[in-house]
Design a protein around this motif. Structure first.
Motif, PDB file in Angstrom:
ATOM      1  N   PRO A  41       9.703   2.763  -6.629  1.00 29.46           N
ATOM      2  CA  PRO A  41       9.426   3.108  -5.230  1.00 29.46           C
ATOM      3  C   PRO A  41      10.686   2.951  -4.395  1.00 29.46           C
ATOM      4  CG  PRO A  41       7.847   1.503  -6.073  1.00 29.46           C
ATOM      5  CD  PRO A  41       8.899   1.633  -7.101  1.00 29.46           C
ATOM      6  N   LYS A  42      10.835   3.835  -3.390  1.00 27.87           N
ATOM      7  CA  LYS A  42      12.042   3.695  -2.575  1.00 27.87           C
ATOM      8  C   LYS A  42      11.858   2.617  -1.512  1.00 27.87           C
ATOM      9  CE  LYS A  42      11.207   7.916   0.171  1.00 27.87           C
ATOM     10  NZ  LYS A  42      10.371   7.352   1.215  1.00 27.87           N
ATOM     11  N   ASP A  43      10.616   2.346  -1.187  1.00 27.83           N
ATOM     12  CA  ASP A  43      10.380   1.214  -0.288  1.00 27.83           C
ATOM     13  C   ASP A  43       8.931   0.739  -0.446  1.00 27.83           C
ATOM     14  OD1 ASP A  43       8.879   3.139   1.095  1.00 27.83           O
ATOM     15  OD2 ASP A  43      10.593   3.649   2.360  1.00 27.83           O
ATOM     16  N   PHE A  44       8.635  -0.378   0.190  1.00 28.26           N
ATOM     17  CA  PHE A  44       7.284  -0.929   0.112  1.00 28.26           C
ATOM     18  C   PHE A  44       6.738  -1.086   1.525  1.00 28.26           C
ATOM     19  CE2 PHE A  44       9.263  -2.273  -3.815  1.00 28.26           C
ATOM     20  CZ  PHE A  44       8.278  -1.996  -4.736  1.00 28.26           C
ATOM     21  N   ARG A  83      -6.279   6.773   5.442  1.00 25.66           N
ATOM     22  CA  ARG A  83      -5.028   7.246   4.829  1.00 25.66           C
ATOM     23  C   ARG A  83      -5.185   8.694   4.376  1.00 25.66           C
ATOM     24  NH1 ARG A  83      -1.154   3.347   4.360  1.00 25.66           N
ATOM     25  NH2 ARG A  83      -1.963   1.505   5.397  1.00 25.66           N
ATOM     26  N   ASP A  84      -4.083   9.325   3.976  1.00 29.09           N
ATOM     27  CA  ASP A  84      -4.180  10.755   3.711  1.00 29.09           C
ATOM     28  C   ASP A  84      -4.774  11.090   2.336  1.00 29.09           C
ATOM     29  OD1 ASP A  84      -1.818   9.793   2.607  1.00 29.09           O
ATOM     30  OD2 ASP A  84      -0.500  11.217   3.620  1.00 29.09           O
ATOM     31  N   PHE A  85      -4.088  10.708   1.271  1.00 29.64           N
ATOM     32  CA  PHE A  85      -4.540  11.114  -0.064  1.00 29.64           C
ATOM     33  C   PHE A  85      -4.980   9.898  -0.873  1.00 29.64           C
ATOM     34  CE2 PHE A  85      -1.174  13.935   1.489  1.00 29.64           C
ATOM     35  CZ  PHE A  85      -1.981  15.043   1.728  1.00 29.64           C
ATOM     36  N   ALA A 140       4.920  18.336  -5.243  1.00 31.16           N
ATOM     37  CA  ALA A 140       6.209  18.719  -5.830  1.00 31.16           C
ATOM     38  C   ALA A 140       6.933  17.497  -6.393  1.00 31.16           C
ATOM     39  CB  ALA A 140       7.072  19.411  -4.779  1.00 31.16           C
ATOM     40  N   LYS A 141       6.929  16.425  -5.625  1.00 28.97           N
ATOM     41  CA  LYS A 141       7.689  15.250  -6.043  1.00 28.97           C
ATOM     42  C   LYS A 141       7.097  14.595  -7.299  1.00 28.97           C
ATOM     43  CE  LYS A 141       8.015  10.476  -4.478  1.00 28.97           C
ATOM     44  NZ  LYS A 141       8.418   9.507  -3.482  1.00 28.97           N
ATOM     45  N   LEU A 142       5.758  14.518  -7.329  1.00 28.48           N
ATOM     46  CA  LEU A 142       5.122  13.810  -8.446  1.00 28.48           C
ATOM     47  C   LEU A 142       4.768  14.754  -9.587  1.00 28.48           C
ATOM     48  CD1 LEU A 142       2.647  11.706  -6.248  1.00 28.48           C
ATOM     49  CD2 LEU A 142       4.868  10.954  -7.131  1.00 28.48           C
ATOM     50  N   ARG A 157       1.559   3.527  -5.674  1.00 28.07           N
ATOM     51  CA  ARG A 157       1.447   4.807  -6.390  1.00 28.07           C
ATOM     52  C   ARG A 157       2.603   4.983  -7.376  1.00 28.07           C
ATOM     53  NH1 ARG A 157       3.054   8.617  -2.263  1.00 28.07           N
ATOM     54  NH2 ARG A 157       5.087   8.226  -3.172  1.00 28.07           N
ATOM     55  N   ASP A 158       3.826   4.794  -6.888  1.00 34.50           N
ATOM     56  CA  ASP A 158       4.972   5.055  -7.747  1.00 34.50           C
ATOM     57  C   ASP A 158       5.090   4.021  -8.866  1.00 34.50           C
ATOM     58  OD1 ASP A 158       5.379   7.225  -6.153  1.00 34.50           O
ATOM     59  OD2 ASP A 158       7.153   6.454  -5.123  1.00 34.50           O
ATOM     60  N   LEU A 159       4.685   2.790  -8.603  1.00 37.76           N
ATOM     61  CA  LEU A 159       4.716   1.783  -9.675  1.00 37.76           C
ATOM     62  C   LEU A 159       3.708   2.145 -10.769  1.00 37.76           C
ATOM     63  CD1 LEU A 159       5.080  -1.672  -7.879  1.00 37.76           C
ATOM     64  CD2 LEU A 159       6.786  -0.453  -9.250  1.00 37.76           C
ATOM     65  N   VAL A 161       0.840  -1.199   0.000  1.00 36.06           N
ATOM     66  CA  VAL A 161       0.000   0.000   0.000  1.00 36.06           C
ATOM     67  C   VAL A 161       0.877   1.251   0.000  1.00 36.06           C
ATOM     68  CG1 VAL A 161      -0.151   0.046   2.541  1.00 36.06           C
ATOM     69  CG2 VAL A 161      -1.951   1.136   1.200  1.00 36.06           C
ATOM     70  N   GLY A 162       0.281   2.362  -0.378  1.00 39.19           N
ATOM     71  CA  GLY A 162       0.992   3.641  -0.246  1.00 39.19           C
ATOM     72  C   GLY A 162       1.905   3.928  -1.423  1.00 39.19           C
ATOM     73  N   GLY A 163       3.048   4.546  -1.089  1.00 32.12           N
ATOM     74  CA  GLY A 163       3.972   5.020  -2.124  1.00 32.12           C
ATOM     75  C   GLY A 163       4.397   3.930  -3.097  1.00 32.12           C
TER      76      GLY A 163
HETATM   77  P1  ATP Z   1       7.215   7.993   0.152  1.00 30.96           P
HETATM   78  O1  ATP Z   1       7.459   7.700  -1.276  1.00 30.96           O
HETATM   79  O2  ATP Z   1       7.669   9.345   0.535  1.00 30.96           O
HETATM   80  O3  ATP Z   1       7.646   6.910   1.115  1.00 30.96           O
HETATM   81  P2  ATP Z   1       4.611   7.163   0.982  1.00 30.96           P
HETATM   82  O4  ATP Z   1       3.275   7.467   0.365  1.00 30.96           O
HETATM   83  O5  ATP Z   1       5.033   5.732   1.007  1.00 30.96           O
HETATM   84  O6  ATP Z   1       5.629   8.082   0.228  1.00 30.96           O
HETATM   85  P3  ATP Z   1       5.013   7.168   3.813  1.00 30.96           P
HETATM   86  O7  ATP Z   1       5.318   8.321   4.672  1.00 30.96           O
HETATM   87  O8  ATP Z   1       6.025   6.105   3.626  1.00 30.96           O
HETATM   88  O9  ATP Z   1       4.587   7.773   2.420  1.00 30.96           O
HETATM   89  O10 ATP Z   1       3.665   6.539   4.366  1.00 30.96           O
HETATM   90  C1  ATP Z   1       3.121   5.340   3.859  1.00 30.96           C
HETATM   91  C2  ATP Z   1       1.614   5.455   3.713  1.00 30.96           C
HETATM   92  O11 ATP Z   1       1.032   5.644   4.995  1.00 30.96           O
HETATM   93  C3  ATP Z   1       1.132   6.644   2.904  1.00 30.96           C
HETATM   94  O12 ATP Z   1       1.111   6.347   1.524  1.00 30.96           O
HETATM   95  C4  ATP Z   1      -0.252   6.876   3.451  1.00 30.96           C
HETATM   96  O13 ATP Z   1      -1.166   5.965   2.914  1.00 30.96           O
HETATM   97  C5  ATP Z   1      -0.073   6.537   4.920  1.00 30.96           C
HETATM   98  N1  ATP Z   1       0.253   7.728   5.718  1.00 30.96           N
HETATM   99  C6  ATP Z   1       1.490   8.165   6.056  1.00 30.96           C
HETATM  100  N2  ATP Z   1       1.430   9.271   6.802  1.00 30.96           N
HETATM  101  C7  ATP Z   1       0.133   9.534   6.973  1.00 30.96           C
HETATM  102  C8  ATP Z   1      -0.594  10.548   7.666  1.00 30.96           C
HETATM  103  N3  ATP Z   1       0.054  11.512   8.335  1.00 30.96           N
HETATM  104  N4  ATP Z   1      -1.944  10.494   7.651  1.00 30.96           N
HETATM  105  C9  ATP Z   1      -2.600   9.518   6.975  1.00 30.96           C
HETATM  106  N5  ATP Z   1      -1.974   8.548   6.302  1.00 30.96           N
HETATM  107  C10 ATP Z   1      -0.642   8.547   6.278  1.00 30.96           C
END
Ligand code: ATP
Ligand code: MG
Length: 452
Positions: A69-72, A150-152, A206-208, A61-63, A56-58
């Motif tokens: 992605p820098k991590d999973f 989650r945030d976005f 900014a990043k994307l 999205r990045d894929l 889940v998450g970055g």
């Molecule tokens: P990055 O490429 O910078 O790692 P990322 O989306 O993976 O981006 P992380 O900070 O690693 O960001 O967080 C992983 C996931 O956790 C996010 O994609 C998001 O779904 C959730 N998350 C992280 N921080 C928050 C937050 N403050 N509020 C809600 N969800 C968050």
């Protein structure tokens, strides 16, 4: 005709409630091969133990954006304790948000348990501050409730090797296509729960190279002061992600636009009306971005030195005008501006010490008589201080000249170096240390016969 056009525009503008959407293996571009072995191992082990497991998450999205992605991160219905049983050497970390760090070989995979809604569930552990800020978020739930916590939307996509589908509960795939950062739920409430989300909106935009969707962007400026409630240590970590991930200059412009910058670096923000200060800030960030692209080393010490310099410089000048000699004036100014910054973002000592050395060296770089030039060039912080001097010349704060001299000095052999210093002495320049003489700030004894 016109009516149907209007209605199709309306349909387009008003996002339909996306609901859960499962994108089958054949309809998306992610393959198991794109995912690190460690993340695959974590998913497999959780699934074999009867739990659900998703990337889940970055990572997702990045894929989808074709990046690396820098991590999973992995999300699961196993509690941290249950997951811990499956990975030897794993650790549960975090208080506000408990997660498991599962170590697989040299990689650490973050495993988070599905979050739930705070109003339901027995395990009611969520706590809020008087500002609506979430102090704890350890109420567990299912995949859907996890998605909306989650945030976005673009960060709330789930991929699993159990079926190889992407699960999208919030319209994240559509927003990736439209290149939009959109907050899940009501942006004001979500920013109040965690003001760092404001910084994250800007960081991802900014990043994307995405736009921030209107409703998501609208409250930013007004809510920016909420950053005051965030611990300086957390803000320091965020600042590094904002400014030292290769998109610092663009991030700075956005932070400034939404007046978030003013809460991160108030002493810098207060000086940005001065074109040289603005230019120094931009150049330092551009320089950092470029070094990251070229895989060169970057350090927060240099960046902080540049961001705080205009304020330090102005403060030093103020003290000098009141009669304090320049060297102690610099020390006092450095002290004052550094501690004022510490109230906003922490600066660990391992960065604040070299930052101050970079400042100290600025005046010493003009002292080149005798064997001083040689000595300055051997200082562990010389290279950073020299780079910083070039930035100051480039932004118009200093007359150009000294930087070029040092460039040549570094390229010269011993004999040429001596000639360079002799030439300076003949022309009567090269000391520049009169201001500092006898001051409390000078630690080093003057050599008995320093030629000037
Ligand atoms: P990055 O490429 O910078 O790692 P990322 O989306 O993976 O981006 P992380 O900070 O690693 O960001 O967080 C992983 C996931 O956790 C996010 O994609 C998001 O779904 C959730 N998350 C992280 N921080 C928050 C937050 N403050 N509020 C809600 N969800 C968050
Ligand atoms: Mg991540």
């Amino acid at each position: 005709m016109l009516n149907s056009l209007i209605s199709s525009i309306k349909r387009w503008r008003k996002p339909a409630n996306p609901g859960p959407r499962v994108i089958a293996r054949s309809d998306h571009s992610i393959s198991r091969r794109d995912i690190s072995r460690a993340a695959l191992t974590v998913m497999k082990r959780l699934q074999e133990a009867g739990f659900q497991a998703y990337i889940v998450g970055g990572g997702v999205r990045d894929l989808l954006l074709g990046g690396h992605p820098k991590d999973f991160d992995v999300a699961t219905d196993a509690t941290p304790e249950q997951a811990k049983q499956l990975f030897r050497g794993s650790r549960i970390v975090g208080r506000r948000f408990r997660i498991l760090h599962a170590r697989i070989g040299r990689e650490v995979i973050e495993v988070t348990t599905f979050r739930g809604h705070h109003s339901d569930g027995e395990e009611h552990e969520a706590q809020q501050s008087e500002h609506g800020m979430l102090l704890r978020d350890n109420v567990y739930g299912d995949l859907q409730s996890d998605a909306v916590r989650r945030d976005f939307t673009v960060n709330a996509l789930y991929y699993t090797t159990n079926g190889f589908a992407i699960h999208d509960y919030t319209g994240g795939v559509r927003d990736i296509e439209q290149r939009l950062i959109r907050m899940i739920g009501d942006p004001v409430t979500r920013y109040k729960e965690d003001p760092v989300r404001m910084l994250r909106a800007v960081r991802f935009a900014a990043k994307l190279d995405f736009n921030i969707e209107d409703k998501t962007a609208a409250p930013l400026t007004e809510l920016a002061p909420l950053l005051r409630n965030i611990a300086p240590a957390r803000l320091f970590d965020e600042v590094l992600k904002l400014l030292m991930s290769g998109h610092g200059e663009r991030t700075f412009e956005l932070l400034r636009q939404y007046r978030l910058w003013h809460h991160l670096f108030p002493d810098n923000a207060a000086r940005l009306d001065d074109p040289a200060a603005l230019e120094l800030t931009r150049l330092a960030l551009r320089n950092t971005d470029q070094r990251i692209r070229e895989e060169m080393r970057v350090t927060p010490a240099f960046l902080y030195a540049a961001l705080l310099w205009p304020a330090v410089n102005a403060e030093q000048q103020k003290l000098v005008d009141r009669g304090t000699p320049p060297v102690p004036a610099l020390a006092q100014a450095a002290q004052k501006i550094t501690s004022s910054q510490l109230a906003h973002t922490a600066i660990p000592k391992r960065f604040s010490i070299p930052m101050r050395e970079i400042w100290d060296l600025q005046s010493r770089l003009s002292q080149r008589g005798g064997n001083r030039a040689q000595r300055q060039s051997e200082h562990p912080r010389f290279r950073a201080a020299y780079d910083f001097l070039l930035l100051r010349e480039q932004c118009g704060e200093l007359e150009p000249g000294l930087g070029q001299w040092w460039t040549e000095f570094q390229q010269a052999d011993d004999e040429q170096r001596q000639q360079m210093v002799r030439k300076l002495q003949r022309s009567g320049s090269g000391s520049g240390n009169r201001r500092g003489r006898g001051s409390r700030g000078g630690r080093r004894r003057r050599p008995p016969k320093a030629a000037e």
